[in-house]
Design a protein around this motif. Structure first.
Motif, mmCIF file in Angstrom:
data_model
loop_
_atom_site.group_PDB
_atom_site.id
_atom_site.type_symbol
_atom_site.label_atom_id
_atom_site.label_comp_id
_atom_site.label_asym_id
_atom_site.label_seq_id
_atom_site.Cartn_x
_atom_site.Cartn_y
_atom_site.Cartn_z
ATOM 1 N N SER A 154 0.826 -1.209 0.000
ATOM 2 C CA SER A 154 0.000 0.000 0.000
ATOM 3 C C SER A 154 0.858 1.257 0.000
ATOM 4 C CB SER A 154 -0.923 0.003 1.223
ATOM 5 O OG SER A 154 -1.838 -1.073 1.177
ATOM 6 N N ARG A 186 0.782 4.023 -2.922
ATOM 7 C CA ARG A 186 0.488 5.440 -2.627
ATOM 8 C C ARG A 186 1.584 6.344 -3.189
ATOM 9 N NH1 ARG A 186 -1.197 3.362 2.448
ATOM 10 N NH2 ARG A 186 0.815 3.926 3.370
ATOM 11 N N ARG A 207 1.155 9.324 -5.872
ATOM 12 C CA ARG A 207 1.569 10.701 -5.561
ATOM 13 C C ARG A 207 2.489 11.257 -6.634
ATOM 14 N NH1 ARG A 207 1.878 8.919 -0.063
ATOM 15 N NH2 ARG A 207 4.093 8.439 -0.362
#
Length: 307
Positions: free
Chosen positions: A54, A58, A62
């Motif tokens: 995860s 992420r 980003r």
């Protein structure tokens, strides 16, 4: 998608994940719209914690490499924006005509006659490598010079903002995939940009890694990104840190002790340095993939055996 993870490495697992996904996108192994494995699936397949996956996903989102679709998972995000306005669509269509004309071997004079207004600029006289990293430019220029006599000069996207006409007159603009968005934003409308395809690190390294087991491998380059990427890929593939030796070729005495290595992984400019020991096997990793090398030969003056 095949990935490598080394849990005992100094490189965090989430960074091993993000680096491999980014390189796969840049090399074309993963394309826009491709779906990445789910967090649970990836964690189960490689026996790593779901939180690690995860965190990596992420970070990829980003930095703009992927996007999360509600209820559908994580997908590779397109790295270029589609033309939206009528003017952008027209410019896109004109650029497509030029690519098609080259594929059909239509003479440049005929193309110029058909679209004389769009081709008001003089014929190409050089490649223009647009990149903010001088260390990367040095490697790319060396690889380009190996396949064509066409001059190669460089500038940054910021230079184009200041004086685009001076830099672009007679130029065939080039850039790395990671710089494409910034370069396109700096280029005037209608200027064709060739994005250099980058060699797949996974595909290139995989057949060579079996021969490296148990041997000391040195990684030598003046470019920090080259050394960092090599560390991540090699340790992710299972090579231990004590098998790897990293040297910055800009540091005095960098060549000392390299003769103890079985092989030296380096870039093209480093391979030409006289201080590089002749004993170990020199493994030169090419940044530019074969399709882009063919483009450079076609659009410049190819290097011949008489050179």
């Amino acid at each position: 998608m095949r990935l490598w993870f080394a849990p005992g490495s100094d490189v965090p697992l989430y960074q091993q994940l993000t680096t491999q996904v980014e390189l796969a996108i840049l090399a074309g192994d993963l394309k826009a719209g491709d779906r990445l494995p789910s967090t649970r699936e990836l964690a189960r397949r490689y026996a790593i914690h779901p939180n690690t996956v995860s965190a990596g996903y992420r970070q990829l989102e980003r930095t703009g490499w992927t996007e999360h679709r509600r209820g559908g998972g994580v997908y590779v995000r397109p790295q270029t924006d589609r033309p939206s306005t009528p003017k952008q669509q027209l410019d896109h269509a004109i650029a497509h005509v030029f690519r098609l004309a080259r594929d059909l071997d239509v003479p440049f004079s005929e193309v110029r006659g058909r679209v004389a207004e769009w081709l008001a600029a003089p014929p190409p006289s050089h490649f223009l490598l647009i990149d903010p990293d001088p260390a990367a430019v040095r490697i790319l220029q060396a690889e380009i010079a190996a396949v064509t006599r066409f001059p190669v000069i460089s500038c940054t996207a910021a230079d184009l903002d200041e004086n685009a006409a001076q830099h672009l007159t007679g130029a065939v603009p080039l850039c790395r995939p990671s710089q494409e968005r910034a370069v396109r934003a700096a280029l005037p409308s209608g200027i064709e940009l060739h994005t250099l395809q980058i060699t797949s690190a996974r595909g290139w390294l995989e057949p060579r890694l079996g021969q490296a087991a148990g041997y000391l491998i040195a990684v030598v380059s003046h470019w920090p990104t080259f050394r960092d990427t090599a560390r991540t890929m090699l340790t992710s593939a299972g090579l231990s840190e004590d098998q790897l030796l990293f040297r910055d070729s800009t540091v005095r005495g960098w060549h000392r002790g390299l003769d103890q290595a079985a092989g030296i992984l380096c870039d093209a400019p480093t391979a030409a340095l006289p201080q590089l020991p002749a004993g170990p096997l020199h493994i030169i990793f090419p940044l530019i993939a074969d399709p882009s090398l063919d483009f450079l030969r076609t659009h410049g003056e190819p290097v011949t055996s008489e050179r």
